[in-house]
Design a protein around this motif. Structure first.
Motif, PDB file in Angstrom:
ATOM      1  N   UNK A  54       1.220  -9.754  22.632  1.00  0.00           N
ATOM      2  CA  UNK A  54      -0.188 -10.379  22.096  1.00  0.00           C
ATOM      3  C   UNK A  54      -0.022 -11.113  20.672  1.00  0.00           C
ATOM      4  N   UNK A  55       1.192 -11.047  20.050  1.00  0.00           N
ATOM      5  CA  UNK A  55       1.456 -11.931  18.849  1.00  0.00           C
ATOM      6  C   UNK A  55       2.532 -12.796  18.917  1.00  0.00           C
ATOM      7  N   UNK A  56       2.901 -13.203  20.332  1.00  0.00           N
ATOM      8  CA  UNK A  56       3.868 -14.105  20.729  1.00  0.00           C
ATOM      9  C   UNK A  56       3.919 -15.425  19.784  1.00  0.00           C
ATOM     10  N   UNK A  57       5.199 -15.805  19.535  1.00  0.00           N
ATOM     11  CA  UNK A  57       5.094 -17.352  18.925  1.00  0.00           C
ATOM     12  C   UNK A  57       4.869 -18.376  19.991  1.00  0.00           C
ATOM     13  N   UNK A  58       4.912 -19.720  19.903  1.00  0.00           N
ATOM     14  CA  UNK A  58       4.407 -20.542  20.644  1.00  0.00           C
ATOM     15  C   UNK A  58       5.504 -21.221  21.031  1.00  0.00           C
ATOM     16  N   UNK A  59       6.744 -21.342  20.385  1.00  0.00           N
ATOM     17  CA  UNK A  59       7.469 -22.226  20.651  1.00  0.00           C
ATOM     18  C   UNK A  59       9.114 -21.863  20.597  1.00  0.00           C
ATOM     19  N   UNK A  60      10.129 -22.207  21.412  1.00  0.00           N
ATOM     20  CA  UNK A  60      11.463 -21.817  21.236  1.00  0.00           C
ATOM     21  C   UNK A  60      11.870 -22.121  19.862  1.00  0.00           C
ATOM     22  N   UNK A  61      11.631 -23.363  19.573  1.00  0.00           N
ATOM     23  CA  UNK A  61      12.333 -24.071  18.286  1.00  0.00           C
ATOM     24  C   UNK A  61      12.003 -23.289  17.209  1.00  0.00           C
ATOM     25  N   UNK A  62      10.789 -22.594  16.832  1.00  0.00           N
ATOM     26  CA  UNK A  62      10.083 -21.872  15.973  1.00  0.00           C
ATOM     27  C   UNK A  62      10.902 -20.502  15.785  1.00  0.00           C
ATOM     28  N   UNK A 112       7.969 -15.396  23.240  1.00  0.00           N
ATOM     29  CA  UNK A 112       7.282 -16.703  23.310  1.00  0.00           C
ATOM     30  C   UNK A 112       6.672 -17.305  24.378  1.00  0.00           C
ATOM     31  N   UNK A 113       4.967 -17.506  23.986  1.00  0.00           N
ATOM     32  CA  UNK A 113       4.319 -17.799  25.058  1.00  0.00           C
ATOM     33  C   UNK A 113       3.622 -19.286  25.031  1.00  0.00           C
ATOM     34  N   UNK A 114       4.336 -20.055  25.942  1.00  0.00           N
ATOM     35  CA  UNK A 114       3.752 -21.363  25.822  1.00  0.00           C
ATOM     36  C   UNK A 114       2.231 -21.728  25.879  1.00  0.00           C
ATOM     37  N   UNK A 115       1.562 -20.730  26.463  1.00  0.00           N
ATOM     38  CA  UNK A 115       0.091 -20.977  26.919  1.00  0.00           C
ATOM     39  C   UNK A 115      -0.566 -20.575  25.417  1.00  0.00           C
ATOM     40  N   UNK A 116      -0.471 -19.255  24.992  1.00  0.00           N
ATOM     41  CA  UNK A 116      -1.475 -18.650  23.975  1.00  0.00           C
ATOM     42  C   UNK A 116      -0.642 -18.331  22.765  1.00  0.00           C
ATOM     43  N   UNK A 117       0.591 -18.503  22.698  1.00  0.00           N
ATOM     44  CA  UNK A 117       1.301 -18.283  21.413  1.00  0.00           C
ATOM     45  C   UNK A 117       0.983 -18.910  20.359  1.00  0.00           C
ATOM     46  N   UNK A 118       1.227 -18.454  19.186  1.00  0.00           N
ATOM     47  CA  UNK A 118       1.049 -18.948  17.917  1.00  0.00           C
ATOM     48  C   UNK A 118       2.048 -18.596  16.767  1.00  0.00           C
ATOM     49  N   UNK A 119       2.670 -19.848  16.435  1.00  0.00           N
ATOM     50  CA  UNK A 119       3.617 -19.671  15.465  1.00  0.00           C
ATOM     51  C   UNK A 119       3.353 -19.185  13.824  1.00  0.00           C
ATOM     52  N   UNK A 120       2.249 -18.804  13.921  1.00  0.00           N
ATOM     53  CA  UNK A 120       1.724 -18.026  12.689  1.00  0.00           C
ATOM     54  C   UNK A 120       1.787 -16.657  12.783  1.00  0.00           C
ATOM     55  N   UNK A 121       1.761 -16.216  14.208  1.00  0.00           N
ATOM     56  CA  UNK A 121       1.909 -14.652  14.323  1.00  0.00           C
ATOM     57  C   UNK A 121       3.339 -14.015  14.021  1.00  0.00           C
ATOM     58  N   UNK A 122       3.536 -12.696  14.550  1.00  0.00           N
ATOM     59  CA  UNK A 122       4.924 -12.295  13.962  1.00  0.00           C
ATOM     60  C   UNK A 122       5.673 -12.328  15.036  1.00  0.00           C
TER      61      UNK A 122
END
Length: 337
Positions: A16-24, A1-11
């Motif tokens: 490089x394909x980290x999610x954005x939030x712990x909640x997700x 989970x990357x709070x800067x460049x993560x994306x919950x649309x990634x896997x």
């Protein structure tokens, strides 16, 4: 989970394909998975953890939340969250800074939350809620190992802040080798309604740092006390351990330093008015109230406290404790009447 460049649309499978939030992330993992938290910014979206959307681990394959290799992330900046119907998780090495209350399970075991391990974590500078930091309502098999609880206060007159409040139905609880510093109320309390059974509170360090310096901000920088309700704060902390209810509790190998009598609200001393964000205490390091049964208190170190132990009518054992500089009426043990 990357709070800067993560994306919950990634896997969420690589940096490089980290999610954005712990909640997700919580809603995407399954038995045996590990969630790695990266740094760069504070993780502010933790969210509730409910069995309807979040999976449980197992005894042999828990789900773990920990720091990414080489990272030192901080979780915080959010209010109260709830954990319900989610079992066998591990929180390892996480810093919680300026977070609200964490409530575990529902009273009466309607939605229990069992068999979690919280280890190597820090809970620091949390002032958001007028209540406890962690509330165990229906939580069997919880473990707290090697954590640090530091500067947890409400900053409101008469309002206690506990690090761990035990309520409703809690069995097989271990609190071992933790540090508790400058907690506004009690580091550990079992409530009047507690169904606490089979608990070990061992090898912990409880201390009100003297002379006390207020640390108002989330950075924890010591400084002059800004006051509560327009008055200066003279003292903090009630008891280190306050058991109102509980059966078969072991208190062993702990160190208790600097617990003093404290009032509720405001009080005067030497012509100055002071305030206290607690409901009041006569200063015991350990209080065992009438609802406790079969408590063992042994091999603890008591240093510079108002009273070492209050209560203990139904003590099963009190032995091999060391007491240094008890200050209140030269009185270490004060039994309930």
């Amino acid at each position: 989970v990357d709070p800067v460049s993560g994306n919950n649309g990634d896997d969420g499978q690589t940096t490089g394909t980290a999610w954005a939030t712990p909640a997700y992330a919580f809603t995407q993992v399954s038995v045996g998975d590990t969630i790695y938290l990266m740094d760069g910014a504070k993780h502010t979206n933790w969210g509730d953890m409910n069995g309807g959307t979040v999976a449980s681990g197992t005894a042999t394959e828990p789900i773990t939340v920990t720091n990414a290799p080489g990272a030192s992330p901080v979780v915080g900046g959010f209010g109260s969250v709830e954990f319900d119907n989610v079992d066998y998780w591990v929180l390892d090495g996480i810093t919680f800074n300026d977070v609200g209350r964490i409530t575990v399970g529902e009273n009466g075991r309607v939605t229990p939350c069992d068999n979690w391990t919280v280890q190597n974590c820090t809970f620091e500078h949390c002032h958001r809620d007028l209540t406890s930091q962690i509330v165990l309502r229906a939580a069997n098999g919880w473990r707290f190992y090697n954590n640090k609880f530091d500067n947890l206060r409400t900053r409101v007159l008469d309002k206690d802040k506990f690090a761990i409040l035990i309520g409703s139905i809690v069995d097989d609880l271990i609190i071992d080798n933790n540090e508790f510093y400058d907690i506004g109320g009690d580091p550990i309390q079992s409530a009047d309604s507690s169904g606490l059974t089979n608990c070990e509170i061992t090898n912990n360090h409880f201390e009100i740092i003297r002379p006390y310096q207020d640390r108002a901000g989330v950075t924890g920088t010591p400084g002059g006390d800004p006051g509560i309700g327009g008055v200066s704060v003279f003292n903090i902390g009630e008891n280190a351990i306050d058991l109102k209810q509980g059966t078969n509790v072991l208190i062993e190998g702990n160190t208790f330093i600097g617990y003093r009598p404290c009032p509720n609200g405001t009080f005067d001393r030497d012509g100055t008015t002071y305030g206290q964000d607690a409901s009041g205490s006569n200063g015991p390091a350990v209080t065992l109230q009438q609802g406790t049964r079969g408590t063992i208190v042994r091999k603890n170190l008591f240093i510079d406290n108002g009273v070492g132990l209050k209560g203990g009518v139904h003590l099963a054992e009190f032995s091999h404790n060391i007491v240094i500089d008890t200050i209140d009426e030269q009185d270490f043990f004060r039994p309930n009447t």
